[in-house]
Design a protein around this motif. Structure first.
Motif, short mmCIF file in Angstrom:
data_model
loop_
_atom_site.label_atom_id
_atom_site.label_comp_id
_atom_site.label_asym_id
_atom_site.label_seq_id
_atom_site.Cartn_x
_atom_site.Cartn_y
_atom_site.Cartn_z
N GLY A 177 0.82 -1.21 0.00
CA GLY A 177 0.00 0.00 0.00
C GLY A 177 0.85 1.25 0.00
O GLY A 177 0.53 2.23 -0.68
N GLU A 178 1.95 1.23 0.74
CA GLU A 178 2.85 2.38 0.76
C GLU A 178 3.49 2.59 -0.61
O GLU A 178 3.62 3.73 -1.08
N ALA A 179 3.87 1.50 -1.28
CA ALA A 179 4.44 1.62 -2.63
C ALA A 179 3.40 2.19 -3.60
O ALA A 179 3.72 3.04 -4.43
N ARG A 206 3.10 5.85 -3.09
CA ARG A 206 4.24 6.60 -3.61
C ARG A 206 4.23 6.74 -5.13
O ARG A 206 4.89 7.64 -5.66
N VAL A 207 3.51 5.87 -5.83
CA VAL A 207 3.40 6.03 -7.29
C VAL A 207 2.14 6.80 -7.66
O VAL A 207 1.84 6.94 -8.85
N GLY A 208 1.41 7.29 -6.66
CA GLY A 208 0.31 8.20 -6.96
C GLY A 208 -1.09 7.72 -6.65
O GLY A 208 -2.05 8.47 -6.84
N ALA A 209 -1.24 6.48 -6.15
CA ALA A 209 -2.57 5.99 -5.80
C ALA A 209 -3.04 6.63 -4.49
O ALA A 209 -2.22 7.05 -3.66
N ASN A 210 -4.33 6.69 -4.33
CA ASN A 210 -4.94 7.21 -3.10
C ASN A 210 -5.29 6.00 -2.24
O ASN A 210 -6.34 5.39 -2.41
N ALA A 261 8.57 -1.75 -7.36
CA ALA A 261 9.76 -2.32 -6.72
C ALA A 261 10.68 -1.22 -6.21
O ALA A 261 11.22 -1.29 -5.10
N GLU A 262 10.86 -0.17 -7.01
CA GLU A 262 11.72 0.94 -6.61
C GLU A 262 11.18 1.63 -5.36
O GLU A 262 11.94 1.91 -4.41
N GLN A 263 9.87 1.85 -5.33
CA GLN A 263 9.28 2.52 -4.18
C GLN A 263 9.24 1.61 -2.95
O GLN A 263 9.36 2.08 -1.82
N SER A 264 9.07 0.31 -3.18
CA SER A 264 9.10 -0.64 -2.07
C SER A 264 10.48 -0.64 -1.42
O SER A 264 10.60 -0.64 -0.19
#
Length: 371
Positions: free
Chosen positions: A184-186, A189-193, A311-314
Motif C-alpha cells: 500500500g505504501e508503494a 508513492r506512485v500516486g494511488a490514493n 519495486a523501486e518505491q518498495s
C-alpha cells in the motif's frame, strides 16, 4: 501510513472496554481458564477465522479442558485494527491477526507479515523457526508486553481487484484503493490514493464507490467475499504479498502465568495450525480459482513498467524502515539476507516457472535480489 487513523467512528473502543476489566489474577496449576481471542477479520472467514477456531479447539483438547478459548471476530469486542491494543491493555488475553496490521506502532512489524518481493511462505517459516526471525519478533513485541507465535500463511496472494485495466503508471494515479502493508505504501508513492479498511468492509466500500480497487487475499477468500461482483479485473500475482504470515499473540503476563505444560500446548498448537493454515489455503485456492473465472472475471498482470516502479518505491520504503532505529535495522538485515539467498536458490530449485514470465524475471533476477 498510520492504520489507527482509519478506526474513527468504530462503535467500540479499547479504552472504554479496558476500563471495565479487572486486573489479571495469578493462575493455579489446577484452575480451568476461559480466555478470549479477538481477530481483525469476521468470525468464520475462510482460512483465517476458521483456523483460529481450530487452534482454540486444539488447545482445549490438548489441555483436557483446562484452557478454553472463545474466538471473536472483528468488531465483536473491539474494532478490527485494535486487537493489539486489546491484548496490550488487558481487555482480552490473546489475538489472531497479522503483524502489519499494527505497523502504526512500529513499521518494522511489516517484516513479520510480508514485504513486497520478499520471503515466500516457506521461506518466512524457515526464517522464524531456524533463523533470527522469532527472536527478533519477540524483541519487537516485548514493547507491547505480548508474546507472538507464528500461525500460518496464505501463500502467494492476488494483486487485487480493479474496476479498470492498469496499462501504465498513469492508470494508478489518483485511484482510490484498499491496499495493505508496504504494498500500500508503494502504491501511495506512485500516486494511488491508498486507504486501509477492515476486511469485512471491503465489499461495501467497493459497492458504494468509496474505493476503486482492493486487494484482499486470493481466490478462496475473494470468491467467498463476492469481490467478483464489484470489480471485473483480477490482477495476479501479488507483488506485495509473496507469503504473508499470520500470528497468534498473547499477553506476556497471561502466558507467563501458565504452567510449563500449558505453555507448551499453546506453542505446539500454534505450530500445528501454521502448517494446517497454509495447506488449507493452498488446497482451497486451487479449488476456487476456476469457479472464480467462471464468474466472468478477467485475469490480468501488472505491466513491467508498473512492477519496476513499485519495486523501486518498495525498496525506498524498506530502506527507510531499516534506518529508523537499531532494532529495525537488525530485523531488516536478517530478513533481507534470506531474501537475497532465496532469490538465487529459487531461480535454480523452486517452481518459479509457474509464475508469469515477466514477474518471475523481475522477482528472481532484478527486484527481489536487490531489495
Amino acid at each position: 501510513m498510520k492504520r489507527r487513523q482509519f478506526l474513527k467512528g468504530a462503535s467500540v473502543g479499547v479504552g472504554a472496554v479496558a476500563a471495565s476489566v479487572a486486573a489479571p489474577a495469578v493462575v493455579s496449576a489446577q484452575e480451568s481458564l476461559n480466555w478470549r481471542m479477538v481477530m481483525p477479520w469476521p468470525k468464520g472467514t475462510p482460512g483465517l477465522g476458521t483456523n483460529a477456531e481450530k487452534f482454540a479447539a486444539m488447545v482445549k483438547e490438548m489441555s483436557g479442558g483446562r484452557l478454553n478459548i472463545s474466538v471473536f471476530g472483528g468488531g465483536e469486542i473491539v474494532p478490527p485494527f485494535e486487537c493489539m491494543d486489546a491484548v496490550e491493555q488487558g481487555v482480552v488475553e490473546m489475538a489472531h491477526g497479522t503483524p502489519y496490521y499494527w505497523q502504526g506502532k512500529n513499521p518494522a512489524l511489516n517484516f513479520f507479515s510480508t514485504i513486497p518481493f520478499g520471503l515466500t511462505a516457506w521461506e518466512l517459516s524457515s526464517w522464524l523457526r531456524f533463523g533470527d526471525g522469532q527472536k527478533l519478533w519477540e524483541e519487537a513485541y516485548d514493547e507491547f508486553n505480548v508474546v507472538p507465535f507464528y500461525a500460518g500463511n496464505s501463500g502467494m496472494q492476488a494483486g487485487g481487484w480493479f474496476n479498470k485495466e492498469i496499462n501504465s503508471l498513469d492508470d494508478l494515479k489518483g485511484l482510490k484503493m484498499r491496499y495493505a502493508g508496504l504494498g500500500g505504501e508503494a502504491m501511495r508513492r506512485v500516486g494511488a490514493n491508498v486507504t486501509m479498511i477492515p476486511p469485512g468492509e471491503i465489499m461495501p466500500a467497493m459497492q458504494s464507490g468509496a474505493i476503486d480497487a482492493a486487494e484482499w487475499v486470493g481466490p478462496w477468500n475473494d470468491l467467498a467475499f463476492g469481490l467478483y461482483q464489484v470489480a471485473k479485473y483480477y490482477y495476479t500475482p501479488a507483488f506485495h504479498e509473496p507469503g504473508p504470515g499470520l500470528e497468534i499473540f498473547i499477553s506476556k503476563d497471561k502466558f507467563n502465568s501458565l504452567t510449563p505444560d500449558m505453555q507448551a500446548i499453546i506453542r505446539y498448537a500454534a505450530q500445528a495450525i501454521s502448517e494446517n493454515t497454509l495447506a488449507d489455503f493452498t488446497f482451497n485456492n486451487l479449488q476456487s480459482y476456476q469457479p472464480l473465472i467462471d464468474k466472468g472475471v478477467e485475469v490480468r498482470q501488472f505491466p513491467d513498467e508498473v512492477i519496476m516502479a513499485l519495486a523501486e518505491q518498495s525498496k525506498a520504503a524498506v530502506d527507510e524502515i531499516a534506518a529508523k532505529d537499531e532494532l529495525s535495522g537488525r530485523i531488516a538485515a536478517s530478513y533481507l539476507d534470506l531474501v537475497k539467498k532465496g532469490a538465487r536458490y529459487g531461480k535454480e530449485f523452486e517452481a518459479t516457472g509457474l509464475l508469469p514470465v515477466s514477474y518471475t524475471h523481475l522477482r528472481a533476477h532484478e527486484t527481489r535480489g536487490n531489495l
